[in-house]
Write a protein that holds these residues in place. Structure first.
Motif, PDB file in Angstrom:
ATOM      1  N   ARG A  17       1.129  -1.290   0.063  1.00  0.00           N
ATOM      2  CA  ARG A  17      -0.261  -0.094  -0.037  1.00  0.00           C
ATOM      3  C   ARG A  17       0.668   1.320   0.348  1.00  0.00           C
ATOM      4  O   ARG A  17       0.838   1.836  -1.035  1.00  0.00           O
ATOM      5  N   GLN A  24      -4.546   4.441   3.525  1.00  0.00           N
ATOM      6  CA  GLN A  24      -5.528   2.785   4.185  1.00  0.00           C
ATOM      7  C   GLN A  24      -6.805   3.231   3.122  1.00  0.00           C
ATOM      8  O   GLN A  24      -7.766   2.575   2.506  1.00  0.00           O
ATOM      9  N   LEU A  27      -6.837   2.532  -0.370  1.00  0.00           N
ATOM     10  CA  LEU A  27      -6.853   1.176  -0.712  1.00  0.00           C
ATOM     11  C   LEU A  27      -8.368   0.613  -0.465  1.00  0.00           C
ATOM     12  O   LEU A  27      -8.537  -0.149  -0.917  1.00  0.00           O
ATOM     13  N   LEU A  59      -3.874  -4.102  -5.114  1.00  0.00           N
ATOM     14  CA  LEU A  59      -2.896  -3.774  -5.085  1.00  0.00           C
ATOM     15  C   LEU A  59      -1.963  -4.458  -6.147  1.00  0.00           C
ATOM     16  O   LEU A  59      -0.394  -3.940  -6.455  1.00  0.00           O
TER      17      LEU A  59
END
Length: 66
Positions: A17, A24, A27, A59
């Protein structure tokens, strides 16, 4: 539990990430899961395989079961 010297799954997700330069929350948006769920994954809490697959796909990671 990880073996000594091994990187855990959560650490791998956090590293990937950060390599993308994503928070966060970013993502979470890209994977379709909540930011708190991303935090749980990075802290190595139990989550569903479906959640792991969504995060890995966002990812660009592949999953391999052994």
């Amino acid at each position: 539990m990880s073996e000594p010297g091994q990187v855990g799954f959560g650490e791998t997700i956090r590293y990937a990430r950060k390599k993308h330069g994503w928070s966060q929350a970013e993502l979470g948006e890209k994977s379709g899961v909540s930011r708190p769920t991303i935090a749980r994954v990075e802290a190595n809490y139990d989550v569903t395989t479906a959640t792991i697959a969504k995060i890995a796909q966002a990812l660009g990671l592949t999953l391999e079961l052994k």
